[in-house]
Design an enzyme around this catalytic site. Structure first.
Site, PDB file in Angstrom:
ATOM      1  CE  LYS A 190       0.624   1.146   4.433  1.00  0.00           C
ATOM      2  NZ  LYS A 190       0.888   2.556   5.237  1.00  0.00           N
ATOM      3  CB  THR A 247      -1.848   4.666   2.912  1.00  0.00           C
ATOM      4  OG1 THR A 247      -1.986   3.865   3.879  1.00  0.00           O
ATOM      5  CG2 THR A 247      -0.567   5.132   2.705  1.00  0.00           C
TER       6      THR A 247
END
Length: 329
Positions: A190, A247
């Site tokens: 991520k 994120t």
């Protein structure tokens, strides 16, 4: 186990936040800093003024630069950068008690050896019981007591459950898993996709492009995860999709902010602003793993090409948009 002694390795923002969590209901939680000067400053100021200004350390948190402070801990939270994990684990070996839980809180893959953090810990700390904590969480939110949920994985489900009980609070909720590799893949990948999302935001490509980028990033994460043995439900959970969405959608993420600066024209060497950006270390090793498994990851490859100065941001965007049309599934 819920009252066992806990120590934290790493006194950055996330380390301080987790030390505050661990301090609830405990008389002392050692918070180890690599730099003695940083430990002294934390002890004096009772807050991490650089990363968490105005958010005090809990009374029970005891900053130190002495690794021997972990000797009595039955649970150690390792909150050091992924690329430093091996050195710190090796240094901690003489002090870590046999059978102590060593909870990895770093999100990355060792760049030179292509090892996941659980593999590093298994090699350097044979006496430890490894676990991994990961999920959608910002240190400031945790310090403010805002509701947060993450995943904690251990090969032994009983250990995972006990650790969840030891670390959960009213506002910090842990869900257990036995899929260590799946949790690690989500946390590492991520960061790379957050850089891409930040670049799209920096180039002002719009909300539609941002949503498409996150969806296609998740497709890449899922393909690689399955190839490496991760469970689909883990990838769909907090440590996979949940962390990806967080994120890729906020400049509170260092990786997103790094990508945003690149999208706005900053040079690669200047875009981080001196802050640690794990995704910049992970991009290359991620695509090396993908190629070995025969998995296509065009977004991750574009990020690596930009960081390696082989492509400009605009050229990478154009290359992604000009890829051949294909079925979604």
């Amino acid at each position: 186990m819920t009252r066992d002694t806990i120590a934290v390795l790493g006194a950055g923002a996330w380390g301080a936040a987790l030390a505050n969590v661990a301090a609830q209901g405990r008389r002392r939680v050692a918070l180890w800093a690599h730099d003695p000067g940083h430990a002294e400053t934390l002890a004096r100021d009772r807050e991490n003024r650089r990363h968490l200004p105005g958010l005090p350390l809990a009374h029970a948190v005891a900053p130190t630069s002495d690794l021997a402070s972990i000797a009595d801990a039955r649970v150690v939270l390792a909150v050091v950068p992924a690329q430093a994990m091996r050195d710190v684990a090796r240094a901690a070996r003489p002090y870590l008690a046999d059978g102590a839980a060593f909870v990895i809180c770093a999100k990355g893959i060792e760049r030179d050896r292509r090892h996941f953090m659980s593999e590093v810990v298994a090699e350097e700390l044979p006496q430890a019981r490894p676990a991994v904590l990961s999920g959608p969480s910002f240190a400031a939110d945790v310090c403010k007591g805002l509701p947060t949920a993450v995943t904690l994985a251990a090969a032994d489900e009983a250990l995972a459950q006990r650790l969840c009980e030891a670390l959960s609070t009213k506002t910090f909720r842990l869900y257990r898993s036995t899929d260590i590799r799946g949790v690690e893949i989500g946390g590492a990948a991520k960061n790379v996709f957050a850089i891409a999302a930040g670049m799209a935001a920096g180039r002002r490509l719009g909300a539609s492009a941002q949503a498409a980028l996150i969806a296609r990033s998740f497709a890449e994460l899922t393909r690689l995860g399955r190839a490496l043995g991760a469970r689909s439900e883990t990838l769909m959970g907090l440590s996979g999709l949940g962390d990806l969405v967080l994120t890729c959608g906020s400049a509170q993420s260092r990786n997103f902010a790094f990508g945003q600066a690149l999208g706005q024209g900053a040079a690669v060497q200047d875009a981080s602003g001196g802050k640690l950006t794990e995704g910049a270390f992970t991009a290359r090793v991620l695509i090396e793993m993908a190629r070995k498994e025969g998995v296509e990851m065009p977004i991750a490859e574009a990020v690596d090409a930009i960081l390696s100065l082989r492509l400009s941001v605009d050229a990478a965007i154009e290359a992604l948009l000009m890829r051949p049309l294909k079925a979604e599934i």
